[in-house]
Design an enzyme around this catalytic site. Structure first.
Site, PDB file in Angstrom:
ATOM      1  N   TYR A 264      38.658   4.061  32.430  1.00 27.76           N
ATOM      2  CA  TYR A 264      39.362   4.660  33.565  1.00 27.76           C
ATOM      3  C   TYR A 264      40.857   4.741  33.317  1.00 27.76           C
ATOM      4  O   TYR A 264      41.673   4.771  34.226  1.00 27.76           O
ATOM      5  CB  TYR A 264      39.053   3.933  34.867  1.00 27.76           C
ATOM      6  CG  TYR A 264      37.715   4.314  35.471  1.00 27.76           C
ATOM      7  CD1 TYR A 264      37.372   5.641  35.645  1.00 27.76           C
ATOM      8  CD2 TYR A 264      36.804   3.346  35.888  1.00 27.76           C
ATOM      9  CE1 TYR A 264      36.153   5.995  36.208  1.00 27.76           C
ATOM     10  CE2 TYR A 264      35.583   3.695  36.448  1.00 27.76           C
ATOM     11  CZ  TYR A 264      35.270   5.023  36.600  1.00 27.76           C
ATOM     12  OH  TYR A 264      34.068   5.377  37.154  1.00 27.76           O
ATOM     13  N   GLN A 265      41.193   4.722  32.027  1.00 23.57           N
ATOM     14  CA  GLN A 265      42.522   5.126  31.555  1.00 23.57           C
ATOM     15  C   GLN A 265      43.688   4.246  32.005  1.00 23.57           C
ATOM     16  O   GLN A 265      44.839   4.662  31.945  1.00 23.57           O
ATOM     17  CB  GLN A 265      42.746   6.596  31.958  1.00 23.57           C
ATOM     18  CG  GLN A 265      41.679   7.514  31.366  1.00 23.57           C
ATOM     19  CD  GLN A 265      41.563   8.839  32.087  1.00 23.57           C
ATOM     20  OE1 GLN A 265      40.662   9.037  32.873  1.00 23.57           O
ATOM     21  NE2 GLN A 265      42.486   9.722  31.836  1.00 23.57           N
TER      22      GLN A 265
ATOM     23  N   TRP B  23      42.188   6.035  44.356  1.00 20.37           N
ATOM     24  CA  TRP B  23      42.412   5.630  45.750  1.00 20.37           C
ATOM     25  C   TRP B  23      42.153   4.145  45.914  1.00 20.37           C
ATOM     26  O   TRP B  23      42.602   3.510  46.856  1.00 20.37           O
ATOM     27  CB  TRP B  23      41.518   6.444  46.694  1.00 20.37           C
ATOM     28  CG  TRP B  23      40.037   6.149  46.571  1.00 20.37           C
ATOM     29  CD1 TRP B  23      39.299   6.114  45.426  1.00 20.37           C
ATOM     30  CD2 TRP B  23      39.129   5.847  47.631  1.00 20.37           C
ATOM     31  NE1 TRP B  23      37.985   5.822  45.695  1.00 20.37           N
ATOM     32  CE2 TRP B  23      37.849   5.652  47.047  1.00 20.37           C
ATOM     33  CE3 TRP B  23      39.264   5.711  49.001  1.00 20.37           C
ATOM     34  CZ2 TRP B  23      36.715   5.333  47.798  1.00 20.37           C
ATOM     35  CZ3 TRP B  23      38.135   5.399  49.747  1.00 20.37           C
ATOM     36  CH2 TRP B  23      36.881   5.211  49.148  1.00 20.37           C
ATOM     37  N   ASP B  24      41.440   3.555  44.936  1.00 23.50           N
ATOM     38  CA  ASP B  24      41.146   2.122  44.943  1.00 23.50           C
ATOM     39  C   ASP B  24      42.410   1.309  45.204  1.00 23.50           C
ATOM     40  O   ASP B  24      42.384   0.271  45.868  1.00 23.50           O
ATOM     41  CB  ASP B  24      40.608   1.648  43.577  1.00 23.50           C
ATOM     42  CG  ASP B  24      39.484   2.490  43.015  1.00 23.50           C
ATOM     43  OD1 ASP B  24      39.356   3.657  43.424  1.00 23.50           O
ATOM     44  OD2 ASP B  24      38.747   1.995  42.148  1.00 23.50           O
TER      45      ASP B  24
ATOM     46  N   GLU C 296      30.500  10.141  45.709  1.00 18.65           N
ATOM     47  CA  GLU C 296      30.752  11.110  44.640  1.00 18.65           C
ATOM     48  C   GLU C 296      29.509  11.828  44.136  1.00 18.65           C
ATOM     49  O   GLU C 296      29.612  12.709  43.286  1.00 18.65           O
ATOM     50  CB  GLU C 296      31.439  10.391  43.472  1.00 18.65           C
ATOM     51  CG  GLU C 296      32.852   9.946  43.809  1.00 18.65           C
ATOM     52  CD  GLU C 296      33.542   9.241  42.656  1.00 18.65           C
ATOM     53  OE1 GLU C 296      32.851   8.652  41.801  1.00 18.65           O
ATOM     54  OE2 GLU C 296      34.786   9.267  42.619  1.00 18.65           O
TER      55      GLU C 296
ATOM     56  N   LYS D  58      26.196   7.520  46.792  1.00 20.52           N
ATOM     57  CA  LYS D  58      26.628   6.613  45.738  1.00 20.52           C
ATOM     58  C   LYS D  58      27.251   5.355  46.337  1.00 20.52           C
ATOM     59  O   LYS D  58      27.044   4.249  45.856  1.00 20.52           O
ATOM     60  CB  LYS D  58      27.656   7.320  44.855  1.00 20.52           C
ATOM     61  CG  LYS D  58      28.190   6.479  43.711  1.00 20.52           C
ATOM     62  CD  LYS D  58      29.151   7.271  42.849  1.00 20.52           C
ATOM     63  CE  LYS D  58      29.675   6.430  41.691  1.00 20.52           C
ATOM     64  NZ  LYS D  58      30.696   7.134  40.923  1.00 20.52           N
ATOM     65  N   GLN D  59      28.047   5.538  47.381  1.00 21.86           N
ATOM     66  CA  GLN D  59      28.838   4.408  47.885  1.00 21.86           C
ATOM     67  C   GLN D  59      29.180   4.623  49.352  1.00 21.86           C
ATOM     68  O   GLN D  59      29.018   5.734  49.867  1.00 21.86           O
ATOM     69  CB  GLN D  59      30.129   4.300  47.075  1.00 21.86           C
ATOM     70  CG  GLN D  59      31.026   5.518  47.195  1.00 21.86           C
ATOM     71  CD  GLN D  59      32.040   5.605  46.067  1.00 21.86           C
ATOM     72  OE1 GLN D  59      31.787   6.253  45.067  1.00 21.86           O
ATOM     73  NE2 GLN D  59      33.192   4.955  46.238  1.00 21.86           N
TER      74      GLN D  59
END
Ligand code: IFM
Length: 762
Positions: free
Chosen positions: A325-326, A331-332, A473, A587-588
């Site tokens: 994830y770079q 938004w986390d 997502e 998903k969430q």
């Protein structure tokens, strides 16, 4: 799964007594130490790239393969390996009598022990909180008989890098007692210097030979061991990049020199003192369940070590645990990592939001590129705020074809989530200066973006948001996601409040900002119109709110059924052809996520929607379980709240989430769920919320917990909160300047500075 991994002696540490190579990626992350400037994976001292050793340094973004812009894993200066009488000995050895790897969470110190018939080795390593560029190690060999020790100690530049080689050249030099490695990143030409020194019994060791190849520089040391006489080796490493300072070489050598002067023990003492100050702010004490106490601290610890506080830099979704994830913010950062800081150490929350201010240009550039006005914040945001999310994030693992995910252009909720957090920060801290000087501009620019991204449905006379992704997502290209529309409406309303405040208090500044952003009176009246007319779905006849248009028409199955439909278990479940796309499986947390952010929904609505969405949620994202835990607490589903608490807290420890999805590596520490532990405890189990300057508590502790205790900040005042089965005790710090308004079970009281309030816990 390796559930027996959770061993703890003191409630501040975690250890294992056996090494499992199959879990190397996960354990390297779990046992890591760091200080926000860098993260050092908790691998063995002689680990190499094969064992996923890494030292990830903040602010070293670079692109290795033309696609992934990510943080660099810099040369490993703490490398050391040992042979006794020509036999290699390390934590990897199979013939050990004793093995232990332990992370001491109270001082962020990694300890390794391994022992065979000949020697015992004890190692300590840490990344100094007192001197952020410094790594230190103490390596003690206690011989059981005489023998010869051969040590290889130096800098290993042949590092693990998930998307290709980041460095274009390596130069090694010897500078007095130091080994110095200089490398330069391929894309941006950023200089990186790693300076290392090895000391034997306190004195810089003279090497028998110095060996260096293209990427490695090692000294070889031969030492005679005498029975029972410990040999103490210390290593210091200083790391600087050209983004940290004008002269990274001198800075690295200078820090190294100071560390040598100071000595290991003193460096560790100063580092530990800083850690005790941190725990003083962030710790949550649980009585009644030691495992849950350790789980909690493990997660708090990771939220802390991955948060850069020394500069305006993002909190990565995998922090500094690896390059996944770079090393970038999602938004986390605002919704999961920040709340703990907001209520305990708001300066850090402000720092995070100032990073968003600093990256406004990146967000504006993204909006312009896609044809919108205002600030459209990046889905994956690195140093500049430019969008780092590639068009093709996942691939179809069956056909091998790339998948055009739309996280980067359709997942618009990141912008209102940031504006929401700015407003929350203001409400909790009362920091008008920040709101007016920085927050107002961000909020106006975000509202402008929302205005230009909205679609006015003339037939229905309402503003809609179409072709987007909400938090769930798996469903791309949906219309009117409740979470997104609600957040947009809320944020535009608050933006108008800020405009009103500035009009009354700083009209000149308001004028400047409006001119800068080209916000006319007409735009402001459109904002007002939007607040009245943004379409937010209402519950159906059964009381359920449809997540987005057409969601109820999708196939109504459960995640377990979908699992059975997978052809390959690493398939991506979402867009365009994944197993979840045409189903109601999410998903969430999506609507449930909205309920966590806003207290505007009544209990019955929460319950009905929890009952509906919970069985349909796959929790394919580590962000999800914590949100279900919080809402479960609020509606009195105590067992469910606890079940999701444990699930969320053990994402990393039990390695429960996919490390590879759709062909992309997404392993490493899940910093969002780490940050969320604080929220589960405080917003969930303690039932804390804050509105219009009143602090509310409605606790519901898990069955076997006797007590939780934590510290809360509100507008420069601190309160110690102790909740047990019988009572709630609130202690206002004597140095507080204000009386606080407290509401427990509908009774509002005033808590004066220094006062203690005890109430019955119903
Ligand atoms: O931001 C999250 C997203 O909500 C789910 N996928 C992973 C991202 C990074 O944690």
């Amino acid at each position: 799964m390796f559930e027996n991994n959770l061993n703890s002696e003191a409630l501040f540490d975690l250890y294992e007594t056996g090494y499992d190579p199959e879990q190397a990626v996960t354990t390297g992350s779990n046992y890591m130490f760091g200080n926000g400037y860098m993260g050092y994976r908790g691998t063995h001292p002689d680990a190499t790239k094969e064992h996923f050793a890494a030292c990830i340094v903040s602010d070293t973004y670079d692109t290795a393969d033309g696609k992934w812009n990510e943080l660099c894993n810099v040369p490993n200066g703490l490398f050391i390996s040992l042979s006794i009488n020509n036999n290699q000995l390390s934590g990897f050895s199979e013939d050990l009598n004793h093995y232990k790897r332990q992370i001491k969470l109270d001082t962020a110190t990694l300890c390794n022990e391994f022992e065979n018939d000949q020697v015992k080795v004890q190692v300590e390593r840490f990344a100094s909180l007192d001197q952020l560029h410094l790594l230190a190690m103490k390596y003690v060999i206690t011989p059981k008989n005489q023998g010869d020790a051969n040590l290889v100690s130096g800098i290993d530049g042949d590092v693990w890098s998930i998307n290709g080689e980041h460095f274009q050249e390596f130069r090694v030099s010897k500078e007095a007692d130091a080994l110095l490695m200089h490398t330069v990143t391929k894309e941006l030409g950023t200089d990186i210097y790693v300076a290392e020194c090895t000391l034997i019994d306190g004195v810089p060791g003279t090497a028998d030979s110095l060996e260096s190849n293209e990427k490695q520089a090692f000294r070889k040391l031969s030492i005679k061991l005498s029975e029972g006489e410990p040999l103490i080796i210390e290593k210091f490493v200083a790391i600087y990049s050209g983004n940290d300072t004008e002269d990274p070489k001198s800075a690295a050598l200078q820090d190294l020199h100071e560390a040598i002067q100071q000595g290991y023990q003193s460096a560790h003492d100063r580092h530990s003192l800083k850690w005790s100050e941190l725990w003083n702010s962030y710790d949550i004490q649980i009585q009644g369940n030691d495992r849950d106490q350790t789980l909690t601290r493990f997660n708090l610890y990771h939220n802390i070590i991955h948060t850069p506080t020394h500069a305006l830099l993002p909190v990565g979704a995998r922090g500094l645990s690896c390059q996944a994830y770079q090393g970038a913010a999602f938004w986390d950062q605002e919704i999961f990592n920040l709340p703990m800081y907001l209520y305990t150490n708001p300066a850090i929350a402000k720092n995070i939001l100032m990073y968003r201010y600093q990256t406004l240009e990146g967000a504006r550039g993204k909006a312009r590129k896609l044809g919108y006005r205002g600030a459209f914040y990046a889905w994956i945001s690195g140093k500049t705020g430019a969008e780092l999310c590639p068009d093709f994030f996942f691939k179809d693992v069956i056909s091998g074809r790339k998948i055009r995910n739309h996280f980067n252009c359709w997942q618009i909720h990141v912008s209102p989530d940031i504006a929401y957090t700015i407003w929350r920060y203001y409400e909790v801290t009362g920091d008008k200066q920040f709101l007016q000087q920085y927050g107002a501009e961000m909020m106006l620019d975000i509202s402008l973006f929302l205005m230009s991204r909205s679609f006015y449905n003339v037939d229905k006379q309402r503003y809609e948001f179409i072709r987007l992704l909400g938090p769930d997502e798996y469903h791309e290209n949906v219309d009117n996601n409740v979470f997104t529309n609600y957040q947009a409406r809320y944020v535009i309303e608050k933006t108008l409040d800020v405009v009103g405040q500035l009009k009354a208090e700083r009209p000149d500044h308001l004028q400047q900002v409006l001119e800068k952003l080209d916000v006319s009176e007409e735009v402001l009246s459109t904002f007002e119109d939007m607040v009245r007319k943004i379409y937010v779905k209402v519950p159906n006849n059964d009381g359920v709110i449809e997540q987005f248009d057409g969601y109820f028409d999708l196939e109504d199955v459960r995640p377990e059924i979908l699992k059975g439909r997978l052809i390959d278990k690493s398939e991506y479940w979402g867009w365009p052809n994944g197993v979840a796309v045409h189903t109601q499986v999410l998903k969430q947390a999506d609507l449930i996520q909205l309920f966590v952010l806003h207290d505007d929904f009544d209990q019955e609505l929460l319950k009905t929607n929890f009952d509906y969405y919970e069985p349909r949620t796959e929790h394919g994202s580590s962000l999800s379980p914590a949100m279900y835990s919080i809402i479960a607490s609020k509606i009195g589903y105590r067992d469910m709240a606890y079940k999701y608490f444990v699930k969320s807290c053990t994402v990393d420890l039990y390695n429960t989430n996919k490390a590879v999805s759709g062909g992309t590596f997404i392993g490493g520490i899940h910093t969002a769920s780490c940050g969320a532990v604080w929220q589960m405890l405080v917003f969930g189990f303690a039932g804390f919320s804050e509105h219009h300057d009143t602090l509310y508590f409605k606790p519901s502790l898990p069955k076997d917990w006797h007590q939780i205790r934590f510290k809360l900040h509100h507008r420069l005042n601190f309160v110690h909160v102790t909740i047990d089965r019988e009572q709630i005790v609130l202690e206002s710090a004597p140095e507080n300047k204000d009386a606080l308004s407290i509401d427990i079970a509908g009774n509002t009281r005033t808590l004066e500075p220094g006062q203690r309030l005890t109430t019955v816990n119903h």
